[in-house]
Design a protein around this motif. Structure first.
Motif, PDB file in Angstrom:
ATOM      1  N   UNK A 123      -2.650  18.901  72.086  1.00  0.00           N
ATOM      2  CA  UNK A 123      -3.709  18.227  71.320  1.00  0.00           C
ATOM      3  C   UNK A 123      -4.138  19.096  70.156  1.00  0.00           C
ATOM      4  N   UNK A 124      -4.405  18.605  68.793  1.00  0.00           N
ATOM      5  CA  UNK A 124      -5.087  19.814  67.857  1.00  0.00           C
ATOM      6  C   UNK A 124      -6.427  19.046  67.651  1.00  0.00           C
ATOM      7  N   UNK A 125      -7.466  20.025  67.981  1.00  0.00           N
ATOM      8  CA  UNK A 125      -8.941  19.366  67.860  1.00  0.00           C
ATOM      9  C   UNK A 125      -9.504  20.600  67.154  1.00  0.00           C
ATOM     10  N   UNK A 126     -10.445  19.968  65.959  1.00  0.00           N
ATOM     11  CA  UNK A 126     -10.917  21.070  65.188  1.00  0.00           C
ATOM     12  C   UNK A 126     -12.311  21.208  65.369  1.00  0.00           C
ATOM     13  N   UNK A 127     -12.628  22.054  66.420  1.00  0.00           N
ATOM     14  CA  UNK A 127     -14.107  22.324  66.895  1.00  0.00           C
ATOM     15  C   UNK A 127     -14.422  23.957  66.801  1.00  0.00           C
ATOM     16  N   UNK A 128     -15.568  24.215  66.806  1.00  0.00           N
ATOM     17  CA  UNK A 128     -15.631  25.799  67.162  1.00  0.00           C
ATOM     18  C   UNK A 128     -15.325  26.248  68.239  1.00  0.00           C
ATOM     19  N   UNK A 129     -14.832  27.550  68.402  1.00  0.00           N
ATOM     20  CA  UNK A 129     -14.377  28.359  69.545  1.00  0.00           C
ATOM     21  C   UNK A 129     -15.255  28.386  70.677  1.00  0.00           C
ATOM     22  N   UNK A 130     -16.807  28.121  70.203  1.00  0.00           N
ATOM     23  CA  UNK A 130     -17.957  28.293  71.337  1.00  0.00           C
ATOM     24  C   UNK A 130     -17.541  27.002  72.207  1.00  0.00           C
ATOM     25  N   UNK A 131     -16.983  25.816  71.863  1.00  0.00           N
ATOM     26  CA  UNK A 131     -16.872  24.722  72.505  1.00  0.00           C
ATOM     27  C   UNK A 131     -15.774  24.834  73.725  1.00  0.00           C
ATOM     28  N   UNK A 142      -7.166  26.483  76.281  1.00  0.00           N
ATOM     29  CA  UNK A 142      -7.795  26.268  75.070  1.00  0.00           C
ATOM     30  C   UNK A 142      -7.321  27.479  74.354  1.00  0.00           C
ATOM     31  N   UNK A 143      -6.644  27.173  73.068  1.00  0.00           N
ATOM     32  CA  UNK A 143      -6.342  28.428  72.165  1.00  0.00           C
ATOM     33  C   UNK A 143      -7.303  28.069  71.079  1.00  0.00           C
ATOM     34  N   UNK A 144      -8.091  29.258  71.022  1.00  0.00           N
ATOM     35  CA  UNK A 144      -9.232  29.114  69.920  1.00  0.00           C
ATOM     36  C   UNK A 144      -8.942  30.500  68.789  1.00  0.00           C
ATOM     37  N   UNK A 145      -9.560  30.033  67.879  1.00  0.00           N
ATOM     38  CA  UNK A 145      -9.631  31.272  67.048  1.00  0.00           C
ATOM     39  C   UNK A 145     -11.058  31.836  66.376  1.00  0.00           C
ATOM     40  N   UNK A 146     -11.279  32.931  66.380  1.00  0.00           N
ATOM     41  CA  UNK A 146     -12.697  33.480  66.174  1.00  0.00           C
ATOM     42  C   UNK A 146     -12.681  34.563  64.935  1.00  0.00           C
ATOM     43  N   UNK A 147     -13.728  34.770  63.996  1.00  0.00           N
ATOM     44  CA  UNK A 147     -13.779  36.025  63.389  1.00  0.00           C
ATOM     45  C   UNK A 147     -13.561  37.215  64.303  1.00  0.00           C
ATOM     46  N   UNK A 148     -12.749  38.117  63.918  1.00  0.00           N
ATOM     47  CA  UNK A 148     -12.457  39.306  64.720  1.00  0.00           C
ATOM     48  C   UNK A 148     -13.749  40.009  65.139  1.00  0.00           C
ATOM     49  N   UNK A 149     -14.709  39.843  64.399  1.00  0.00           N
ATOM     50  CA  UNK A 149     -15.924  40.595  64.519  1.00  0.00           C
ATOM     51  C   UNK A 149     -17.025  39.760  65.501  1.00  0.00           C
TER      52      UNK A 149
END
Length: 300
Positions: A123-131, A142-149
């Motif tokens: 599934x593709x779901x556009x929510x913040x990584x914190x979710x 769950x595959x997420x992306x975050x600012x590397x900082x």
């Protein structure tokens, strides 16, 4: 105590309402309430208390949630031990992606995992990584992306597998005065109109990092979450944008790296602690690492 009722209590801790638990478990709210009351009788102490129109966990309820995690993790390990007797991983693994990650990783994951006997449902779901912790009530991975900082820890209940570091470049229309530069300095971009994304998503966190590191807050005039829409706005000269380097562009636009600051997103796969011991989930994580290696060239 019944393991399914313990799971309900954990879901209530994660989701906050009986109605949300009912949605996750495909039950009616009244049935969930009855099962939680039964669990409370089994425990012999008050686990829930009114909070307006909702209920919340008491201190005893919070303690029992911690024990529920241990019990359910032990059951996962027991299931993993049973699965380990199979010579070939098999079955179904559900995986959630952010949209651009799905575009990059999902198709080869489905094909590669299927060839090895595991069916991936993505599934593709556009929510913040914190979710991600909440999403893991519905998905195995769950595959997420975050600012590397962003170094926020996931906590002991979850495990993260790093997949990819992807630099962010400036996206410009070909006729932009800065489009011919090999690299750009942030000072050259002062005063530009930017296309951003909804607050809480990865690119917005990167803009906040820029403001913190440089004291210069980019002027965001439009916010869109779909990179294809973002491309159209950049192409029309409405603003410039940040774009992950490996996202395939549909429009003829110019990508230029920033020379005086490192900007990147970190892509990772999050699972519940212990779940990665299941052969099918371990296979999916291996496939994701291999695909990510091909994307950034670290795997020949």
């Amino acid at each position: 105590m019944d393991a399914f009722r313990l799971r309900m209590l954990r879901e209530l801790a994660d989701h906050g309402t009986v109605a949300a638990v009912a949605d996750v478990l495909a039950m009616t709210p009244s049935a969930v309430s009855q099962q939680l009351k039964t669990l409370q009788r089994e425990a012999g102490v008050t686990l829930l208390e009114p909070a307006g129109r909702r209920v919340r966990l008491t201190d005893a309820g919070q303690v029992l949630v911690g024990h529920a995690e241990s019990v359910l993790a032990a059951l996962d390990r027991a299931q993993a031990d049973m699965d380990s007797y199979r010579t070939t991983p098999r079955g179904q693994v559900t995986v959630s992606f952010f949209p651009s990650g799905a575009a990059m990783l999902l198709a080869p994951l489905i094909v590669g995992a299927r060839a090895r006997g595991v069916e991936v449902i993505g599934r593709d779901i556009d929510v913040p990584a914190a979710r991600a912790p909440q999403q893991l009530t519905e998905f195995d991975v769950v595959v997420v992306h975050r600012d590397e900082r962003d170094t926020t820890a996931w906590g002991p209940r979850f495990t993260s597998a790093p997949l990819l570091r992807e630099p962010l470049d400036v996206l410009l229309p070909p006729e932009h005065p800065l489009a011919g530069a090999a690299r750009l300095q942030l000072s050259e971009l002062a005063g530009q109109d930017w296309i951003g994304v909804e607050g809480g998503l990865m690119v917005d966190d990167v803009f906040k990092s820029i403001a913190t590191l440089t004291g210069m807050a980019p002027r965001i005039t439009q916010r869109v979450n779909d990179f294809r829409v973002l491309e159209e706005l950049v192409r029309a000269g409405i603003g410039i944008a940040l774009m992950p380097r490996y996202v395939v562009l549909a429009r003829d636009l110019v990508r230029t790296p920033i020379g005086d600051i490192k900007l990147a997103r970190r892509i990772e796969a999050v699972t519940r602690a212990g779940a990665e011991a299941r052969p099918a989930i371990a296979l999916v994580l291996d496939e994701l690492r291999a695909i990510a290696g091909l994307v950034d060239g670290s795997v020949p």
